[in-house]
Design a protein around this motif. Structure first.
Motif, PDB file in Angstrom:
ATOM      1  N   LEU A  45       0.815  -1.217   0.000  1.00  0.00           N
ATOM      2  CA  LEU A  45       0.000   0.000   0.000  1.00  0.00           C
ATOM      3  C   LEU A  45       0.851   1.270   0.000  1.00  0.00           C
ATOM      4  O   LEU A  45       0.331   2.373  -0.197  1.00  0.00           O
ATOM      5  CB  LEU A  45      -0.940   0.012   1.211  1.00  0.00           C
ATOM      6  CG  LEU A  45      -1.965  -1.120   1.293  1.00  0.00           C
ATOM      7  CD1 LEU A  45      -2.824  -0.954   2.532  1.00  0.00           C
ATOM      8  CD2 LEU A  45      -2.848  -1.154   0.049  1.00  0.00           C
ATOM      9  N   LEU A  46       2.162   1.117   0.238  1.00  0.00           N
ATOM     10  CA  LEU A  46       3.055   2.273   0.248  1.00  0.00           C
ATOM     11  C   LEU A  46       3.467   2.689  -1.160  1.00  0.00           C
ATOM     12  O   LEU A  46       4.213   3.650  -1.331  1.00  0.00           O
ATOM     13  CB  LEU A  46       4.313   1.959   1.075  1.00  0.00           C
ATOM     14  CG  LEU A  46       4.078   1.738   2.576  1.00  0.00           C
ATOM     15  CD1 LEU A  46       5.379   1.320   3.249  1.00  0.00           C
ATOM     16  CD2 LEU A  46       3.520   2.981   3.237  1.00  0.00           C
ATOM     17  N   ASP A  47       2.970   1.971  -2.158  1.00  0.00           N
ATOM     18  CA  ASP A  47       3.259   2.286  -3.557  1.00  0.00           C
ATOM     19  C   ASP A  47       2.944   3.762  -3.846  1.00  0.00           C
ATOM     20  O   ASP A  47       1.936   4.301  -3.393  1.00  0.00           O
ATOM     21  CB  ASP A  47       2.417   1.389  -4.470  1.00  0.00           C
ATOM     22  CG  ASP A  47       2.789   1.560  -5.932  1.00  0.00           C
ATOM     23  OD1 ASP A  47       2.323   2.548  -6.531  1.00  0.00           O
ATOM     24  OD2 ASP A  47       3.548   0.722  -6.449  1.00  0.00           O
ATOM     25  N   VAL A  48       3.802   4.381  -4.644  1.00  0.00           N
ATOM     26  CA  VAL A  48       3.657   5.809  -4.914  1.00  0.00           C
ATOM     27  C   VAL A  48       2.335   6.168  -5.597  1.00  0.00           C
ATOM     28  O   VAL A  48       1.884   7.318  -5.540  1.00  0.00           O
ATOM     29  CB  VAL A  48       4.827   6.318  -5.798  1.00  0.00           C
ATOM     30  CG1 VAL A  48       6.122   6.283  -5.030  1.00  0.00           C
ATOM     31  CG2 VAL A  48       4.922   5.513  -7.097  1.00  0.00           C
ATOM     32  N   LEU A  76      -4.348   6.819   2.376  1.00  0.00           N
ATOM     33  CA  LEU A  76      -4.151   5.383   2.562  1.00  0.00           C
ATOM     34  C   LEU A  76      -2.716   5.086   2.967  1.00  0.00           C
ATOM     35  O   LEU A  76      -2.457   4.249   3.840  1.00  0.00           O
ATOM     36  CB  LEU A  76      -4.511   4.640   1.272  1.00  0.00           C
ATOM     37  CG  LEU A  76      -4.361   3.114   1.285  1.00  0.00           C
ATOM     38  CD1 LEU A  76      -5.210   2.500   2.398  1.00  0.00           C
ATOM     39  CD2 LEU A  76      -4.758   2.524  -0.063  1.00  0.00           C
ATOM     40  N   LYS A  77      -1.765   5.794   2.357  1.00  0.00           N
ATOM     41  CA  LYS A  77      -0.353   5.576   2.705  1.00  0.00           C
ATOM     42  C   LYS A  77      -0.062   6.021   4.144  1.00  0.00           C
ATOM     43  O   LYS A  77       0.703   5.369   4.858  1.00  0.00           O
ATOM     44  CB  LYS A  77       0.554   6.313   1.708  1.00  0.00           C
ATOM     45  CG  LYS A  77       0.590   5.643   0.337  1.00  0.00           C
ATOM     46  CD  LYS A  77       1.699   6.188  -0.538  1.00  0.00           C
ATOM     47  CE  LYS A  77       1.365   7.541  -1.082  1.00  0.00           C
ATOM     48  NZ  LYS A  77       2.356   8.009  -2.082  1.00  0.00           N
ATOM     49  N   VAL A  78      -0.659   7.125   4.541  1.00  0.00           N
ATOM     50  CA  VAL A  78      -0.469   7.595   5.918  1.00  0.00           C
ATOM     51  C   VAL A  78      -1.018   6.563   6.902  1.00  0.00           C
ATOM     52  O   VAL A  78      -0.370   6.238   7.914  1.00  0.00           O
ATOM     53  CB  VAL A  78      -1.169   8.957   6.137  1.00  0.00           C
ATOM     54  CG1 VAL A  78      -1.184   9.306   7.624  1.00  0.00           C
ATOM     55  CG2 VAL A  78      -0.463  10.046   5.346  1.00  0.00           C
ATOM     56  N   ALA A  79      -2.212   6.036   6.617  1.00  0.00           N
ATOM     57  CA  ALA A  79      -2.814   5.011   7.486  1.00  0.00           C
ATOM     58  C   ALA A  79      -1.924   3.783   7.547  1.00  0.00           C
ATOM     59  O   ALA A  79      -1.769   3.155   8.609  1.00  0.00           O
ATOM     60  CB  ALA A  79      -4.203   4.640   6.958  1.00  0.00           C
ATOM     61  N   THR A  80      -1.318   3.443   6.410  1.00  0.00           N
ATOM     62  CA  THR A  80      -0.429   2.272   6.349  1.00  0.00           C
ATOM     63  C   THR A  80       0.804   2.485   7.214  1.00  0.00           C
ATOM     64  O   THR A  80       1.232   1.581   7.943  1.00  0.00           O
ATOM     65  CB  THR A  80      -0.013   1.996   4.890  1.00  0.00           C
ATOM     66  OG1 THR A  80      -1.186   1.781   4.107  1.00  0.00           O
ATOM     67  CG2 THR A  80       0.884   0.772   4.815  1.00  0.00           C
ATOM     68  N   MET A  81       1.368   3.676   7.155  1.00  0.00           N
ATOM     69  CA  MET A  81       2.555   3.962   7.968  1.00  0.00           C
ATOM     70  C   MET A  81       2.216   3.910   9.459  1.00  0.00           C
ATOM     71  O   MET A  81       3.018   3.440  10.268  1.00  0.00           O
ATOM     72  CB  MET A  81       3.139   5.318   7.582  1.00  0.00           C
ATOM     73  CG  MET A  81       3.833   5.308   6.227  1.00  0.00           C
ATOM     74  SD  MET A  81       4.710   6.855   5.839  1.00  0.00           S
ATOM     75  CE  MET A  81       3.341   7.887   5.335  1.00  0.00           C
ATOM     76  N   VAL A  82       1.026   4.377   9.804  1.00  0.00           N
ATOM     77  CA  VAL A  82       0.581   4.316  11.199  1.00  0.00           C
ATOM     78  C   VAL A  82       0.467   2.855  11.635  1.00  0.00           C
ATOM     79  O   VAL A  82       0.929   2.468  12.720  1.00  0.00           O
ATOM     80  CB  VAL A  82      -0.784   5.030  11.376  1.00  0.00           C
ATOM     81  CG1 VAL A  82      -1.345   4.741  12.766  1.00  0.00           C
ATOM     82  CG2 VAL A  82      -0.621   6.527  11.167  1.00  0.00           C
ATOM     83  N   ALA A  83      -0.142   2.035  10.770  1.00  0.00           N
ATOM     84  CA  ALA A  83      -0.331   0.617  11.092  1.00  0.00           C
ATOM     85  C   ALA A  83       1.001  -0.098  11.230  1.00  0.00           C
ATOM     86  O   ALA A  83       1.224  -0.858  12.189  1.00  0.00           O
ATOM     87  CB  ALA A  83      -1.184  -0.049  10.011  1.00  0.00           C
ATOM     88  N   LEU A  84       1.903   0.151  10.278  1.00  0.00           N
ATOM     89  CA  LEU A  84       3.215  -0.499  10.333  1.00  0.00           C
ATOM     90  C   LEU A  84       3.993  -0.036  11.564  1.00  0.00           C
ATOM     91  O   LEU A  84       4.738  -0.808  12.171  1.00  0.00           O
ATOM     92  CB  LEU A  84       4.002  -0.204   9.051  1.00  0.00           C
ATOM     93  CG  LEU A  84       3.469  -0.899   7.787  1.00  0.00           C
ATOM     94  CD1 LEU A  84       4.168  -0.347   6.547  1.00  0.00           C
ATOM     95  CD2 LEU A  84       3.665  -2.411   7.881  1.00  0.00           C
ATOM     96  N   GLY A  85       3.816   1.219  11.922  1.00  0.00           N
ATOM     97  CA  GLY A  85       4.469   1.731  13.121  1.00  0.00           C
ATOM     98  C   GLY A  85       4.021   0.993  14.369  1.00  0.00           C
ATOM     99  O   GLY A  85       4.818   0.720  15.263  1.00  0.00           O
TER     100      GLY A  85
END
Length: 277
Positions: free
Chosen positions: A247-250, A256-265
């Motif tokens: 989901l971090l794809d450019v 969606l990318k911000v939410a993904t970074m939060v989740a991965l964090g």
């Protein structure tokens, strides 16, 4: 009602009010008597059995609601009131009655573990959509009430009560997963997704179903909700890391990318070996 203004007379009118609960055939009179009894508070030494009887299904729904609202003042009857509230969520009752029942279920959260299984039954597709949404909303609030430290605050510091409620709520995971896979209603899916995230480790079995919601064919808001829910599961969602990284794809939406970074964090070290540097 005027006698309520003169508290020294409160005790003397209680027997008359109790008689109205049992003897009157007028629903409006019963409702008023129930409300006045609740307002008299300290002058009512114990819960009148006649008030509890008003919860019976043979009574007008508005009368039952008035009785429930009055019984909030008499918490020792919480366990008997909760099943009646769940019954009032039935689609045979109008939206106002269902709304009042759901609000009062929250008031009785300390006894709600006994209602979890009944609320879960209302999630079934055979029930009206409004009923299913109301039941899910109540279940979600119970999930919040059962978390720490909120659970101890809402349940009067009773650790055993918190654990009992969480145990009961963990049993509804299959019902929530079914909503993800079968329901066509976006609101239901969103609420079920968020509830699974709030259940944390108890929802580990739902990880594959939440991962499915990450797919590009799903609504963006639903994909974000599923992403955040997986983050709430922490280490129990480790198997979802490869899909989250995608989901971090450019080309993906910024939110969606911000939410993904939060989740991965939140996954922390369980994502370190896979997340690109």
């Amino acid at each position: 009602e005027a006698l309520i203004r003169f508290s020294e007379h409160g005790e003397s009118v209680v027997p008359e009010l109790v008689t109205l609960l049992d003897a009157s055939n007028d629903a409006a009179v019963k409702i008023l008597a129930a409300k006045v009894l609740a307002r008299l508070g300290e002058h009512v030494e114990s819960t009148p059995p006649e008030l509890v009887k008003l919860l019976d299904a043979s009574n007008d729904a508005a009368v039952r609601i008035a009785a429930v609202e009055a019984l909030i003042r008499f918490s020792e009857h919480g366990e008997s009131v909760v099943p009646e509230l769940v019954k009032l969520l039935d689609s045979k009752n109008d939206s106002e009655v269902r709304s009042a029942a759901s609000v009062n279920l929250r008031e009785f959260s300390k006894y709600a573990d006994s209602a979890v299984s009944e609320l879960a039954k209302l999630l079934d597709a055979s029930n009206a959509l409004a009923v299913r949404i109301t039941a899910l909303e109540v279940l979600r609030e119970l999930v919040v009430y059962s978390s720490y430290p909120q659970g101890l605050m809402f349940l009067d510091g009773n650790y055993e009560a918190v654990e009992k409620l969480r145990e009961q709520l963990s049993l509804i995971v299959p019902d929530l997963v079914k909503l993800l896979d079968v329901s066509n209603d976006k609101e239901l899916k969103m609420a079920a997704t968020e509830a699974l995230g709030e259940l944390g480790e108890h929802a580990e079995s739902a990880v594959p179903n939440l991962v499915k919601l990450l797919g590009v064919n799903n609504d963006k808001a639903l994909r974000i909700a599923a992403t955040l829910a997986l983050g709430e599961l922490g280490e129990h969602a480790e198997s979802a890391v490869p899909e989250l990284v995608k989901l971090l794809d450019v080309n993906n939406d910024k939110a969606l990318k911000v939410a993904t970074m939060v989740a991965l964090g939140k996954l922390g070290e369980h994502a370190e070996s896979i997340v690109p540097k």
